[in-house]
Enzyme design. Sequence first.
Site, PDB file in Angstrom:
ATOM      1  N   ALA A  86       0.843  -1.192   0.000  1.00  0.00           N
ATOM      2  CA  ALA A  86       0.000   0.000   0.000  1.00  0.00           C
ATOM      3  C   ALA A  86       0.877   1.239   0.000  1.00  0.00           C
ATOM      4  O   ALA A  86       1.998   1.235   0.494  1.00  0.00           O
ATOM      5  CB  ALA A  86      -0.917  -0.012   1.220  1.00  0.00           C
ATOM      6  N   GLU A 117       4.175  -4.931   8.167  1.00  0.00           N
ATOM      7  CA  GLU A 117       3.416  -3.826   8.759  1.00  0.00           C
ATOM      8  C   GLU A 117       3.686  -3.626  10.242  1.00  0.00           C
ATOM      9  O   GLU A 117       3.630  -2.494  10.747  1.00  0.00           O
ATOM     10  CB  GLU A 117       1.913  -4.054   8.541  1.00  0.00           C
ATOM     11  CG  GLU A 117       1.434  -3.805   7.129  1.00  0.00           C
ATOM     12  CD  GLU A 117       1.621  -4.996   6.187  1.00  0.00           C
ATOM     13  OE1 GLU A 117       1.120  -4.949   5.059  1.00  0.00           O
ATOM     14  OE2 GLU A 117       2.284  -5.983   6.599  1.00  0.00           O
TER      15      GLU A 117
END
Length: 693
Positions: A61, A125
Amino acid sequence: MPVNQTLQDGIAVIIFDHPPVNGFGFAVRKGLVEALEAANADPAVKAVVVSGGGKMFSGGADITEFNTPRAEQAPNLHDVIAAIEASAKPVVMAINGTALGGGLEVALAAHYRVAVRGALLGLPEVKIGILPGGGGTQRLPRAVGLETAVNMIVSGEPVAAEHLAGTRLLDRVVDSDVVGAAVALAAEVAGKGELPLVRKLKVEHPNAEGFLDVARNTVAAMAGPFPAPMKCLEAIEASFRKPFDEGLAVERAGFIALVTSTESKALRHAFFGERAASKIADVGSDVKPREIARVGVIGAGTMGGGISMNFLNAGIPVTIVETKQEALDRGVATIRTNYENSAKKGKLKPEQVEQRMGLLTPTLEFDALKDADLVIEAVFEELGVKESVFKQLDAIAKPGAILASNTSTLDVDKIAAFTQRPQDVVGMHFFSPANVMKLLEVVRGKKTAKDVLATVMAIAKTIRKTAVVSGVCDGFIGNRMIEQYGRQGGFLLDEGASPQQVDQAMEKFGFAMGPFRMGDLAGNDIGWAIRKRRYVEKPDMVYSKSADLICEVGRFGQKTGKGWYDYKPGDRTAYPSEEVAAILEKNTRDLGLAKRAISDEEIVQRLVFALANEGARILEEGIAAKASDIDIVYLTGYGFPVWRGGPMFYADTVGLYNVLAKMREFARGYQGQSWAPAPLLVELAEAGQSFTG
């Protein structure tokens, strides 16, 4: 266009290309969904292959869209994943290189996956304080098994594709031409009935309950103050215990909780800040760095040896110069010992030790530096010594060579003036141990050429340092601020706190080491020498006498076996000292002060707010370009807790209005004159703004 589509024998090949990491920003997401729709609508297309452009599949992302409407603008990442899963025609992912975060999550949505050997696959993440938000905690355990998924997601570390061959994640691993292999697989599976989806698989583990019990205890122990690892584990556990869609709901709730947390915001601030530090407003990509093929280092002591190792590690030859053979031999022996110790731990192969030592040329001849492209001096921190060195360098260094000083406090402009080439002079302040510490303060003099600055920033990346640019002032960014931190520590001792109470409060806050243990490690005599200079240059600046008093009785720290604490031979444990306690009690009486109880909260506020206030002055003066640069200095060089984001970010989280109110309260107490607020801090606080907003 970031997404392009071609047709190869009935196979639609979709390539998304969005340098530098093929992130799934809005344009890429939109292009992918539209390309999939077009492929499904085209009767000539039998199957679809999706791959990244260049050498990377996708870094995931677009992190710059976090906390912005753009991140969720349709089609968002979930829409892309849904479009892939819903494709009526087989979708084969050709993983042509690293696939991280959303990149791997998108790949997991496909019906089939082919990866090139060496491609790194991971969900990192957790390293920025969040969890995978695109179904990664639900699909990866189904694809690779529970234990492998926990290890990958909770650590955030990627795994090479070949190590995942044989799992349900990868259908094939190839040595080359991954797109060609994916096209061949797509042709094989086209029109063969129901398409396989990872979401329909069951999570596999021979003893899931027992493994999860152990994992919970292990993750809780290693997570410390970071909430993300346990949230990751909770979401992964849901992949085993709940239906897929319910597991997604657990993941989503965890993601939202984390992305709004202070810890996650601090980690993202550090992530962006480190990258922003390398960008200098007036030094664009048109400024080309000079070539650095050989480096010279003056001084073979602890600092010079550590600096040399950075370049040797990067395969850059180093000439190291000393004035005496004994010191040179000792320095070279220390470098070899450091490498051999790494080899004993399995971090280096014996041949790598010899290769690195083979790049080192030790010498007593200053003229041996005449061919160096970059020379760094690491000599005694005294301006007269620097003058001698730079005048000699100016006489023998080749034209265009960069002359750098490792000074930690001295005026780089004065040092540059010792030469006829001030445009080639720059500060390169390494932190000890220089071969370990990430931070490099790059000190830009008034006449430092732009290409010199560009070169030093580029070479910092080569030697794996985080470089932050500072203007010229006493102590630059880090040491100028730490002086105010130390002053407040001394004033707390005057009022009755003990060194161990102050250290424990700061260590509980998250510092790796409190100010007095840090002083003992660095050497209290170093600070003493700086204060003696201050008493002459800045007679109005007040210090506690406590540090001078312990130095006067020879308590210089670990190197003398006694400092703020007592030490035993071969034991670095800091033991409270009765002698120091007596010295401090007498000093408090001599000052006419009544010893008072001081809370840990006050200790933290006084030390950290002193850092932020001086940081504000540094910003006002243009010594640092941005608040995040100051935070990166403290996160990478001074042990500031990363989950608090650095002194400037932490002040923002407290609220500058609240910080200013506390400072005004402290100004009514002992040594209140030390709490004069920086005008920038007052301006921002009164406007309801922040340093980093």
